[in-house]
Design an enzyme around this catalytic site. Structure first.
Site, PDB file in Angstrom:
ATOM      1  N   HIS A 170      35.631  38.906  48.650  1.00 17.51           N
ATOM      2  CA  HIS A 170      35.664  37.586  49.385  1.00 17.51           C
ATOM      3  C   HIS A 170      34.589  36.970  50.019  1.00 17.51           C
ATOM      4  CE1 HIS A 170      35.777  40.415  52.897  1.00 17.51           C
ATOM      5  NE2 HIS A 170      35.641  39.318  53.507  1.00 17.51           N
TER       6      HIS A 170
HETATM    7  C1  UD1 Z   1      36.125  35.300  57.642  1.00 18.37           C
HETATM    8  C2  UD1 Z   1      34.745  35.996  58.083  1.00 18.37           C
HETATM    9  C3  UD1 Z   1      34.226  36.601  57.291  1.00 18.37           C
HETATM   10  C4  UD1 Z   1      35.276  37.965  57.215  1.00 18.37           C
HETATM   11  C5  UD1 Z   1      36.565  37.545  56.655  1.00 18.37           C
HETATM   12  C6  UD1 Z   1      37.615  38.565  56.701  1.00 18.37           C
HETATM   13  C7  UD1 Z   1      33.376  33.964  59.150  1.00 18.37           C
HETATM   14  C8  UD1 Z   1      32.271  33.292  59.014  1.00 18.37           C
HETATM   15  N1  UD1 Z   1      33.725  34.848  57.993  1.00 18.37           N
HETATM   16  O1  UD1 Z   1      35.808  35.061  56.005  1.00 18.37           O
HETATM   17  O2  UD1 Z   1      33.018  37.459  57.821  1.00 18.37           O
HETATM   18  O3  UD1 Z   1      34.802  38.969  56.165  1.00 18.37           O
HETATM   19  O4  UD1 Z   1      37.058  36.378  57.460  1.00 18.37           O
HETATM   20  O5  UD1 Z   1      38.758  38.446  55.783  1.00 18.37           O
HETATM   21  O6  UD1 Z   1      33.962  34.227  60.279  1.00 18.37           O
HETATM   22  N2  UD1 Z   1      42.340  30.967  54.243  1.00 18.37           N
HETATM   23  C9  UD1 Z   1      43.531  30.851  53.930  1.00 18.37           C
HETATM   24  N3  UD1 Z   1      44.528  31.265  54.587  1.00 18.37           N
HETATM   25  C10 UD1 Z   1      44.015  32.054  55.876  1.00 18.37           C
HETATM   26  C11 UD1 Z   1      42.775  32.143  56.238  1.00 18.37           C
HETATM   27  C12 UD1 Z   1      41.953  31.599  55.331  1.00 18.37           C
HETATM   28  O7  UD1 Z   1      44.068  30.024  52.971  1.00 18.37           O
HETATM   29  O8  UD1 Z   1      44.871  32.478  56.570  1.00 18.37           O
HETATM   30  C13 UD1 Z   1      41.510  30.304  53.280  1.00 18.37           C
HETATM   31  C14 UD1 Z   1      40.877  28.941  53.683  1.00 18.37           C
HETATM   32  O9  UD1 Z   1      40.887  28.119  52.075  1.00 18.37           O
HETATM   33  C15 UD1 Z   1      39.720  28.971  54.068  1.00 18.37           C
HETATM   34  C16 UD1 Z   1      38.889  30.117  53.224  1.00 18.37           C
HETATM   35  O10 UD1 Z   1      40.033  30.891  53.231  1.00 18.37           O
HETATM   36  O11 UD1 Z   1      38.831  27.855  54.104  1.00 18.37           O
HETATM   37  C17 UD1 Z   1      37.993  30.904  54.405  1.00 18.37           C
HETATM   38  O12 UD1 Z   1      38.656  31.356  55.489  1.00 18.37           O
HETATM   39  P1  UD1 Z   1      37.643  31.652  56.693  1.00 18.37           P
HETATM   40  O13 UD1 Z   1      38.193  31.940  57.916  1.00 18.37           O
HETATM   41  O14 UD1 Z   1      36.753  30.330  57.143  1.00 18.37           O
HETATM   42  O15 UD1 Z   1      36.507  32.471  56.136  1.00 18.37           O
HETATM   43  P2  UD1 Z   1      36.706  33.914  55.457  1.00 18.37           P
HETATM   44  O16 UD1 Z   1      36.155  33.848  53.989  1.00 18.37           O
HETATM   45  O17 UD1 Z   1      38.248  34.287  55.566  1.00 18.37           O
HETATM   46  N1  UDP Z   2      42.676  44.800  54.287  1.00 19.31           N
HETATM   47  C1  UDP Z   2      44.213  44.591  54.150  1.00 19.31           C
HETATM   48  N2  UDP Z   2      44.920  43.822  53.241  1.00 19.31           N
HETATM   49  C2  UDP Z   2      44.090  43.499  51.901  1.00 19.31           C
HETATM   50  C3  UDP Z   2      42.923  43.648  52.119  1.00 19.31           C
HETATM   51  C4  UDP Z   2      42.033  44.057  53.366  1.00 19.31           C
HETATM   52  O1  UDP Z   2      44.801  45.187  55.182  1.00 19.31           O
HETATM   53  O2  UDP Z   2      44.779  42.771  50.997  1.00 19.31           O
HETATM   54  C5  UDP Z   2      42.222  45.319  55.342  1.00 19.31           C
HETATM   55  C6  UDP Z   2      41.269  46.549  55.022  1.00 19.31           C
HETATM   56  O3  UDP Z   2      41.965  47.679  54.882  1.00 19.31           O
HETATM   57  C7  UDP Z   2      40.185  46.472  55.967  1.00 19.31           C
HETATM   58  C8  UDP Z   2      40.203  45.085  56.708  1.00 19.31           C
HETATM   59  O4  UDP Z   2      41.242  44.651  55.781  1.00 19.31           O
HETATM   60  O5  UDP Z   2      40.662  47.286  57.054  1.00 19.31           O
HETATM   61  C9  UDP Z   2      38.965  44.512  55.845  1.00 19.31           C
HETATM   62  O6  UDP Z   2      39.027  43.095  56.013  1.00 19.31           O
HETATM   63  P1  UDP Z   2      38.391  42.065  54.966  1.00 19.31           P
HETATM   64  O7  UDP Z   2      37.797  42.624  53.678  1.00 19.31           O
HETATM   65  O8  UDP Z   2      39.009  40.820  55.233  1.00 19.31           O
HETATM   66  O9  UDP Z   2      36.854  41.635  55.902  1.00 19.31           O
HETATM   67  P2  UDP Z   2      35.525  42.244  56.154  1.00 19.31           P
HETATM   68  O10 UDP Z   2      35.792  43.591  56.575  1.00 19.31           O
HETATM   69  O11 UDP Z   2      34.498  42.126  55.023  1.00 19.31           O
HETATM   70  O12 UDP Z   2      34.905  41.521  57.398  1.00 19.31           O
END
Ligand code: UD1
Ligand code: UDP
Length: 351
Positions: A203
């Site tokens: 992601h």
């Molecule tokens: C964010 C964090 C990243 C982390 C990740 C965990 C930042 C800059 N990035 O990335 O470090 O690893 O969360 O998962 O803060 N979206 C949905 N539904 C949701 C949430 C997101 O559809 O509930 C989609 C939207 O299209 C959105 C995209 O995901 O634009 C990205 O979401 P965003 O929170 O901006 O960043 P993440 O990629 O989730």
């Molecule tokens: N995780 C979860 N369900 C999923 C994918 C990830 O519960 O479908 C959990 C995972 O076990 C870990 C956390 O989410 O505890 C990691 O988050 P993510 O990979 O979104 O973000 P990052 O750690 O890279 O910031």
């Protein structure tokens, strides 16, 4: 003490759960949920499964470009902090919600407590790296999960109130592992056999927002014969749709919606290997003693690379394939503390 905790993204709910449990034994905690993640399988499910108290404030900031998303958080968090006047404000990790919480509190002279401080990838193109550096530099208490994190902070002249207390994600895994094995039915739901599949999560923006990287990653997946399970992050799903890429053509790939924490722990524990670009999942692979292949150019979790417990491959097709098929038998060590990071944090704050 009156503490405000700011969280907003999936990994932060998981990190906050064990700390919140200990904090609330003696202190008052108010939770601000920024709404950065809002789908029920990215947010609500974790509050329910992990018994995290309902947020006191929900900001509904949602998705958007960095400036708009962070800016909206700043304005809304500031209002609450001015009103509540807490003794300190706690943030976790490296998301935009982390930075927003830290910046608001620092400007209002409220001590910032950064949990999972000191991590560095040394790649400032990653939004997470900017968030970490900024947050660490305005924090009053820095709780680090590893010695490498302590050293990283030393190199930036941050030495005051810096503690290695271990990793709160390890606390969470130890607390929930048994529950996961009792409650999760995810293997049956998807006809998966114990150690009969690879678990995938991708992601990070550096991959999803780069078409060439995504094409390489998917080419590698299509050349892995084994069953692969991929709980797909909404960011990745939307990006692949925008590229017109369909995953149905990849053989033996089961793409599923994001799963809850208990199902995720089960998927991780039973996987043959884990292929990921997630920070948290790299660590959980290590906690579960499941070999990991990390599809990134750098990792903050350098300790996991020892003895190939985690192999860093970037997005080269050949390197991904080589790492996935490599036989490894690493010695897993206690590099992330003893599973009591949360208690140590609260004890140190009380002093
Ligand atoms: C964010 C964090 C990243 C982390 C990740 C965990 C930042 C800059 N990035 O990335 O470090 O690893 O969360 O998962 O803060 N979206 C949905 N539904 C949701 C949430 C997101 O559809 O509930 C989609 C939207 O299209 C959105 C995209 O995901 O634009 C990205 O979401 P965003 O929170 O901006 O960043 P993440 O990629 O989730
Ligand atoms: N995780 C979860 N369900 C999923 C994918 C990830 O519960 O479908 C959990 C995972 O076990 C870990 C956390 O989410 O505890 C990691 O988050 P993510 O990979 O979104 O973000 P990052 O750690 O890279 O910031």
């Amino acid at each position: 003490m009156k503490i405000i905790t700011v969280i907003g993204a999936r990994p932060q709910f998981i990190k906050a759960a064990p700390v919140s449990r200990v904090l609330r034994e003696k202190h008052t905690e108010l939770i601000i949920h920024t709404g950065q993640h809002y789908d029920s399988n990215m947010s609500e499910i974790f509050f329910e499964e992990l018994n995290i108290p309902k947020p006191d404030y929900y900001l509904a900031v949602g998705s958007g470009h960095h400036g708009k998303q962070t800016g909206e958080m700043l304005a809304k968090i500031e209002e609450i902090v001015l009103e509540e006047n807490p003794d300190c404000l706690v943030v976790y990790g490296d998301t935009n919600s982390t930075l927003a919480g830290a910046l608001v509190a620092a400007k209002l002279h409220i001590p910032v407590i950064h949990i999972e401080a000191g991590l560095r990838s040394f790649n400032k193109k990653m939004p997470e790296e900017i968030n970490r550096i900024m947050t660490d530099h305005v924090s009053e208490f820095l709780f680090c999960p590893t010695n490498t994190a302590i050293e990283n902070l030393k190199n930036e002249n941050i030495t005051h109130n810096v503690f290695n207390i271990g990793d709160v994600m390890y606390d969470a895994v130890l607390y929930n592992k048994k529950l996961a094995s009792e409650k999760s039915n995810i293997l049956n739901e998807h006809s998966l056999e114990e150690k009969g599949y690879h678990l995938i999560t991708i992601h990070r923006a550096e991959n999803t927002d780069n078409l060439e990287n995504m094409q390489n990653i998917l080419e590698a997946f299509s050349k892995i014969d084994d069953v692969k399970v991929w709980p797909i992050h909404p960011r990745t799903k939307h990006k692949l749709e925008s590229y017109g890429i369909k995953l149905e053509e990849i053989p033996n790939l089961k793409v599923i919606d994001p799963v809850g924490y208990l199902d995720m722990l089960t998927l991780e524990a039973s996987a043959k290997k884990i292929i990921t670009d997630s920070g948290g999942v790299q660590k959980e692979a290590y906690f579960m003693k499941v070999p990991c292949v990390t599809v990134r150019e750098q990792t903050e979790w350098v300790e996991t690379l020892e003895e190939d417990a985690n192999i860093l491959v970037g997005t080269s097709v050949d390197k991904i394939l080589e790492a996935v098929s490599k036989d490894v038998n690493p010695m897993y060590r206690e590099i992330f503390g003893d599973g009591h990071a949360s208690e140590k944090i609260v004890e140190l704050l009380e002093k």
